[in-house]
Design a protein around this motif. Structure first.
Motif, PDB file in Angstrom:
ATOM      1  N   ILE A   8       0.829  -1.203   0.000  1.00  0.00           N
ATOM      2  CA  ILE A   8       0.000   0.000   0.000  1.00  0.00           C
ATOM      3  C   ILE A   8       0.863   1.252   0.000  1.00  0.00           C
ATOM      4  O   ILE A   8       0.496   2.249  -0.603  1.00  0.00           O
ATOM      5  CB  ILE A   8      -1.045  -0.003   1.143  1.00  0.00           C
ATOM      6  N   CYS A   9       2.028   1.190   0.579  1.00  0.00           N
ATOM      7  CA  CYS A   9       2.932   2.344   0.527  1.00  0.00           C
ATOM      8  C   CYS A   9       3.433   2.564  -0.897  1.00  0.00           C
ATOM      9  O   CYS A   9       3.590   3.702  -1.327  1.00  0.00           O
ATOM     10  CB  CYS A   9       4.100   2.174   1.497  1.00  0.00           C
ATOM     11  N   ASP A  10       3.650   1.478  -1.630  1.00  0.00           N
ATOM     12  CA  ASP A  10       4.030   1.602  -3.039  1.00  0.00           C
ATOM     13  C   ASP A  10       2.916   2.258  -3.828  1.00  0.00           C
ATOM     14  O   ASP A  10       3.145   3.152  -4.631  1.00  0.00           O
ATOM     15  CB  ASP A  10       4.322   0.224  -3.644  1.00  0.00           C
ATOM     16  N   LYS A  34      -6.879   8.331   3.239  1.00  0.00           N
ATOM     17  CA  LYS A  34      -7.105   7.360   4.310  1.00  0.00           C
ATOM     18  C   LYS A  34      -5.778   6.734   4.717  1.00  0.00           C
ATOM     19  O   LYS A  34      -5.482   6.576   5.893  1.00  0.00           O
ATOM     20  CB  LYS A  34      -8.090   6.283   3.830  1.00  0.00           C
ATOM     21  N   HIS A  35      -4.978   6.399   3.723  1.00  0.00           N
ATOM     22  CA  HIS A  35      -3.676   5.808   4.021  1.00  0.00           C
ATOM     23  C   HIS A  35      -2.764   6.817   4.716  1.00  0.00           C
ATOM     24  O   HIS A  35      -2.086   6.490   5.678  1.00  0.00           O
ATOM     25  CB  HIS A  35      -3.010   5.280   2.742  1.00  0.00           C
ATOM     26  N   LEU A  36      -2.774   8.043   4.230  1.00  0.00           N
ATOM     27  CA  LEU A  36      -1.915   9.072   4.821  1.00  0.00           C
ATOM     28  C   LEU A  36      -2.269   9.333   6.276  1.00  0.00           C
ATOM     29  O   LEU A  36      -1.394   9.628   7.095  1.00  0.00           O
ATOM     30  CB  LEU A  36      -2.036  10.379   4.026  1.00  0.00           C
ATOM     31  N   GLY A  38      -3.115   7.204   8.410  1.00  0.00           N
ATOM     32  CA  GLY A  38      -2.592   6.166   9.289  1.00  0.00           C
ATOM     33  C   GLY A  38      -1.127   5.858   9.081  1.00  0.00           C
ATOM     34  O   GLY A  38      -0.574   5.025   9.781  1.00  0.00           O
ATOM     35  N   CYS A  39      -0.503   6.497   8.098  1.00  0.00           N
ATOM     36  CA  CYS A  39       0.877   6.150   7.785  1.00  0.00           C
ATOM     37  C   CYS A  39       1.770   7.392   7.829  1.00  0.00           C
ATOM     38  O   CYS A  39       1.770   8.192   6.889  1.00  0.00           O
ATOM     39  CB  CYS A  39       0.959   5.463   6.424  1.00  0.00           C
ATOM     40  N   GLY A  40       2.490   7.541   8.903  1.00  0.00           N
ATOM     41  CA  GLY A  40       3.370   8.695   9.079  1.00  0.00           C
ATOM     42  C   GLY A  40       4.481   8.727   8.044  1.00  0.00           C
ATOM     43  O   GLY A  40       4.929   9.793   7.637  1.00  0.00           O
ATOM     44  N   TYR A  41       4.886   7.532   7.618  1.00  0.00           N
ATOM     45  CA  TYR A  41       5.967   7.426   6.646  1.00  0.00           C
ATOM     46  C   TYR A  41       5.570   8.095   5.333  1.00  0.00           C
ATOM     47  O   TYR A  41       6.291   8.948   4.803  1.00  0.00           O
ATOM     48  CB  TYR A  41       6.294   5.948   6.433  1.00  0.00           C
ATOM     49  N   CYS A  42       4.420   7.736   4.807  1.00  0.00           N
ATOM     50  CA  CYS A  42       3.955   8.321   3.553  1.00  0.00           C
ATOM     51  C   CYS A  42       3.579   9.787   3.726  1.00  0.00           C
ATOM     52  O   CYS A  42       3.793  10.587   2.821  1.00  0.00           O
ATOM     53  CB  CYS A  42       2.772   7.532   2.999  1.00  0.00           C
ATOM     54  N   ARG A  43       3.029  10.104   4.900  1.00  0.00           N
ATOM     55  CA  ARG A  43       2.662  11.502   5.154  1.00  0.00           C
ATOM     56  C   ARG A  43       3.904  12.384   5.048  1.00  0.00           C
ATOM     57  O   ARG A  43       3.882  13.450   4.463  1.00  0.00           O
ATOM     58  CB  ARG A  43       2.035  11.626   6.537  1.00  0.00           C
TER      59      ARG A  43
END
Ligand SMILES: [Zn+2]
Length: 79
Positions: A8-10, A34-36, A38-43
């Motif tokens: 999902i990060c990809d 939605k992913h951003l 919950g995901c600090g890395y992608c944010r």
């Protein structure tokens, strides 16, 4: 169905450019956001990319100082 974190990060990374260009459709944008959430890395990546764009836009809209132009010209390898 469980998505592997990396998958999902990809996907999220693929969405980044069109997201910042506002080219995603509503469903894709909602998924990305939605992913951003919950995901600090992608944010962090999105935020970095966004500030990079702002920086580039600012640099491109400003005239380069002549000294810098000279320095860059000196660095250029002759063909
Ligand atoms: Zn992610």
């Amino acid at each position: 169905m469980t998505l592997v974190y990396d998958d999902i990060c990809d996907q999220c990374e693929e969405w980044m450019q069109p997201y910042l260009d506002r080219e995603l459709d509503d469903a894709e944008r909602a998924e990305a956001e939605k992913h951003l959430d919950g995901c600090g890395y992608c944010r962090k990546r999105y935020r970095f990319e966004e500030s990079l764009r702002i920086f580039v836009r600012r640099v491109c809209s400003e005239e380069m100082p002549p000294e810098l132009k000279q320095k860059l010209a000196a660095l250029r390898t002759p063909l």
